[in-house]
Design a protein around this motif. Sequence first.
Motif, PDB file in Angstrom:
ATOM      1  N   PRO C  83      40.697  79.912 139.549  1.00 19.14           N
ATOM      2  CA  PRO C  83      39.570  79.162 138.991  1.00 19.14           C
ATOM      3  C   PRO C  83      38.258  79.797 139.441  1.00 19.14           C
ATOM      4  O   PRO C  83      38.100  80.156 140.612  1.00 19.14           O
ATOM      5  CB  PRO C  83      39.743  77.763 139.584  1.00 19.14           C
ATOM      6  CG  PRO C  83      41.199  77.668 139.899  1.00 19.14           C
ATOM      7  CD  PRO C  83      41.640  79.039 140.263  1.00 19.14           C
ATOM      8  N   SER C  90      35.739  80.595 131.316  1.00 18.92           N
ATOM      9  CA  SER C  90      36.364  79.271 131.446  1.00 18.92           C
ATOM     10  C   SER C  90      37.755  79.172 130.826  1.00 18.92           C
ATOM     11  O   SER C  90      38.294  78.083 130.722  1.00 18.92           O
ATOM     12  CB  SER C  90      35.450  78.207 130.822  1.00 18.92           C
ATOM     13  OG  SER C  90      35.261  78.505 129.453  1.00 18.92           O
ATOM     14  N   TYR C  93      40.224  77.429 132.991  1.00 23.33           N
ATOM     15  CA  TYR C  93      39.966  76.003 133.179  1.00 23.33           C
ATOM     16  C   TYR C  93      40.568  75.200 132.016  1.00 23.33           C
ATOM     17  O   TYR C  93      41.173  74.145 132.201  1.00 23.33           O
ATOM     18  CB  TYR C  93      38.468  75.715 133.240  1.00 23.33           C
ATOM     19  CG  TYR C  93      37.807  76.127 134.532  1.00 23.33           C
ATOM     20  CD1 TYR C  93      38.346  75.747 135.758  1.00 23.33           C
ATOM     21  CD2 TYR C  93      36.632  76.860 134.528  1.00 23.33           C
ATOM     22  CE1 TYR C  93      37.726  76.107 136.945  1.00 23.33           C
ATOM     23  CE2 TYR C  93      35.997  77.225 135.707  1.00 23.33           C
ATOM     24  CZ  TYR C  93      36.551  76.844 136.915  1.00 23.33           C
ATOM     25  OH  TYR C  93      35.936  77.196 138.075  1.00 23.33           O
ATOM     26  N   HIS C  94      40.357  75.709 130.810  1.00 22.55           N
ATOM     27  CA  HIS C  94      40.944  75.029 129.640  1.00 22.55           C
ATOM     28  C   HIS C  94      42.468  75.065 129.727  1.00 22.55           C
ATOM     29  O   HIS C  94      43.147  74.085 129.456  1.00 22.55           O
ATOM     30  CB  HIS C  94      40.471  75.694 128.350  1.00 22.55           C
ATOM     31  CG  HIS C  94      39.052  75.376 127.994  1.00 22.55           C
ATOM     32  ND1 HIS C  94      38.682  74.146 127.503  1.00 22.55           N
ATOM     33  CD2 HIS C  94      37.914  76.111 128.072  1.00 22.55           C
ATOM     34  CE1 HIS C  94      37.362  74.135 127.289  1.00 22.55           C
ATOM     35  NE2 HIS C  94      36.876  75.317 127.630  1.00 22.55           N
ATOM     36  N   ARG C  96      44.256  75.213 132.307  1.00 18.84           N
ATOM     37  CA  ARG C  96      44.756  74.334 133.370  1.00 18.84           C
ATOM     38  C   ARG C  96      44.984  72.924 132.840  1.00 18.84           C
ATOM     39  O   ARG C  96      46.001  72.307 133.135  1.00 18.84           O
ATOM     40  CB  ARG C  96      43.748  74.322 134.525  1.00 18.84           C
ATOM     41  CG  ARG C  96      44.217  73.544 135.714  1.00 18.84           C
ATOM     42  CD  ARG C  96      43.348  73.808 136.918  1.00 18.84           C
ATOM     43  NE  ARG C  96      41.955  73.421 136.698  1.00 18.84           N
ATOM     44  CZ  ARG C  96      40.987  73.637 137.577  1.00 18.84           C
ATOM     45  NH1 ARG C  96      41.248  74.243 138.718  1.00 18.84           N
ATOM     46  NH2 ARG C  96      39.753  73.265 137.315  1.00 18.84           N
ATOM     47  N   ARG C  97      44.044  72.407 132.048  1.00 21.50           N
ATOM     48  CA  ARG C  97      44.253  71.065 131.481  1.00 21.50           C
ATOM     49  C   ARG C  97      45.436  71.069 130.514  1.00 21.50           C
ATOM     50  O   ARG C  97      46.253  70.154 130.503  1.00 21.50           O
ATOM     51  CB  ARG C  97      42.994  70.589 130.758  1.00 21.50           C
ATOM     52  CG  ARG C  97      41.911  70.136 131.715  1.00 21.50           C
ATOM     53  CD  ARG C  97      40.985  69.137 131.099  1.00 21.50           C
ATOM     54  NE  ARG C  97      40.126  68.572 132.151  1.00 21.50           N
ATOM     55  CZ  ARG C  97      39.271  67.570 131.976  1.00 21.50           C
ATOM     56  NH1 ARG C  97      39.141  67.023 130.791  1.00 21.50           N
ATOM     57  NH2 ARG C  97      38.550  67.106 132.969  1.00 21.50           N
TER      58      ARG C  97
END
Lengths: 286, 338, 156
Positions: C83, C90, C93-94, C96-97
């Motif tokens: 991260p 990003s 990050y996307h 990860r969700r």
Amino acid sequence: MTDNLRKLARELLESGKASVVIGYGDATLPGRTTPVFITSAAEADRLVWNEHCLNNLAVYLSSRKFKTDGKIAIVAKPCDLRAIINLVQENQVKREDVIIIGMVCSGMKDNDSGKPLEKCNACMEHVPKNCDEIIGDPASAPKPADPNAEFISLEKLEAMSPDERWAFWSKEFSKCIRCYACRQVCPMCYCTQCIAQKTQPQWIPSSQTPKGNFSFGMFRALHSAGRCVSCGECERVCPVGIPLNLLTAKMRKEIREKYGYEAGCDPDAPAPMCNFKPDDKEDFIR
Amino acid sequence: MKKVDKNKLGELMQAVLDAGKELIAPVRQGDHTAYARIKKPGDAALDILLTRMPLKEFFLPKTECLLKYTNLEGGGVEVSDPDPLNQERVVFGARPCDASSLPIMDKVFTWDYNDSLYLARRDKTTIVSIACESPAASCRCESVGISPSAKDGSDVLLTPIGDAYTVDAVTEKGEKLVALWGSKLSDASDADAAKAAAFKPALPGHQTDTASLRGKLKAKFETPAWAEQTMKCVGCGACAYLCPTCHCFDIVDEKSGCGGERRRNWDACAFSTFTLHGSGHNPRAEQQHRYRQRVMHKFDYYPEKFGPVACVGCGRCLSACPVGMDIFEIIEKVTADE
Amino acid sequence: MSTQTESKHESAGAAGGFEPKITAFVCNWCTYAGADLAGTSRLKYQSNVRVVKLPCTGRIDPHFIIKAFENGADGVLVSGCHPGDCHYTSGNYHARRRFTMFRAMMEFLGLDMDRLQFSWVSAAEGGKWTKVVDDVTNKVRNLGPNTKYRELCEND
């Protein structure tokens, strides 16, 4: 409430504020209702409101779009209303193009058994929010259920071993006939081409076999993550009775626990699956 | 004519199993109901008026292999055909509407080509139907000229007469099965036969005179009533897949590793992809055109080619439709004078 | 990928024991470079992993993972930038969700979660890459073949 609804529909159509009222009318099978599209004040008496207004009419705002020049007035239970708000969030419908007639709802009953729907027993919102008109007395609405009530059905599965869960879903998905009723009634399934229909490359086998059924059922629920408003239409319409709500409920539970989000409640809230926080939980990543 | 006590149906089913035949009967699967292969008579749920799934999947499976291919190392392809069914089967407890759907499908699968896989299944299967004592509100068989005790498509018909059923062998296959049952059946008296002949339960639902209305459909092909009446259709395939006579299929190649299968899968005219061209053009661009096709195929094109209508009035499409579409109501509305 | 070659490979496991097939989906900028570093540093790790390089973990669709399982993978490893280090700012990050939800779904369906491993491995972490691969390989070897998916696909 039916009388008030008809009166309102007449006013909206006569004044030209709305060009159509999407609501419920009597179906040909006794005790059932069916979606109706009222375009003239004279027809307003076809509208009904009772304990069998099961459909989520928001589907007629997204993929099964009703074409009209004026505004669409739509009858919405509080749960359906969240779907409309979510569609506004996702830019599928302009809020100002729709007149939402929110119904104070004390719960719906199953067409066959006459019992209250499971989702209605776990309902937290009997009084519509974010609507333009309200029909019914908010004071008469039942008390909201416990916020975790909608996840009680998950407990049985979560307590199982992975092998038992796999066996459970294998059996359920073996019944799937790939009629796509779950997808077609879902207001959030508005893609012009579904991933399940893609052939080059083919991500989901089109044959009605366990492999493709598993993949389709799983991805449909996954694509609903952070968007599903728990109207429960997918499970209601499944002709072979696959408990699809378990999958979407699991996604709602994760979204609530991890990101503190409820779909369709706040028109201005950022959608959880299109956003992130640098400090999102990641206990499963090493 | 023979007869059998109502509480002795289990013995008849057991005799089928003992003779080494496969037994198919209505069953409950949780809240769901379907016809299924059973290993013991107790698994049959003959009290179900109409199973959610029709009988057709035993003749036209929802997916079936038409050929297998393997790419050979060093070039070339090996192709093999699937073996047609070679196992005698008995369907016990079909409803007359479901049985009536089989002659309708037969006409399609023997029309310009004899479909060996389908015909083998038909040939190996004996259908024992039970006339319906208490039809439901969604039952529409009389709308299409069938009755709760229709014989068409059945090899044996059981008709309720009080505590017993009369056993009527309709075809040669049926006679063979009755012979197999032998002494498990007793002789029906003339009074029993008269009772069976008089069996005629009333249908509680509204019946539509499709015989006189269907002639008007062609002239109403362009009526705006189609759009009005089909506005609510969401375009799923539930009606077609639950229909005992809908027989449209798609042929696909499913690849796996260095080989694969060519398959025949159920398909439905309600899907927008059903007529979608490679160019992106869709001749049935809107849902109203797709639903009109469903009605026209059943009540105009099929009867024009083969005689009867391609509907047995089982009412599954009415009761399972997510949005409460009623094909008979729609026929009445679109053929009504403007 | 041919099943014939695959099955030969499988049966060629050491001492005739079960050797799992692991598919690794890795990002171009961190984990692939980390794996490269492991190679140039002559670090040893188990050879069961087949690496598929993608631009970013944000490009790794859960469909890829399902396809790997459907086509015979016993385990899947997904790895990308830590991260804050994403080449595209990003993407991870996307991802990860997305993987949080996907993993919850797979667990709910009954997949053994040891078969699906996620990790962050940077371009400098050749040593971590070898540990991650060895660890997931050992875990999947202990679990044995992915019979759930194989049965699902055999009944197909």
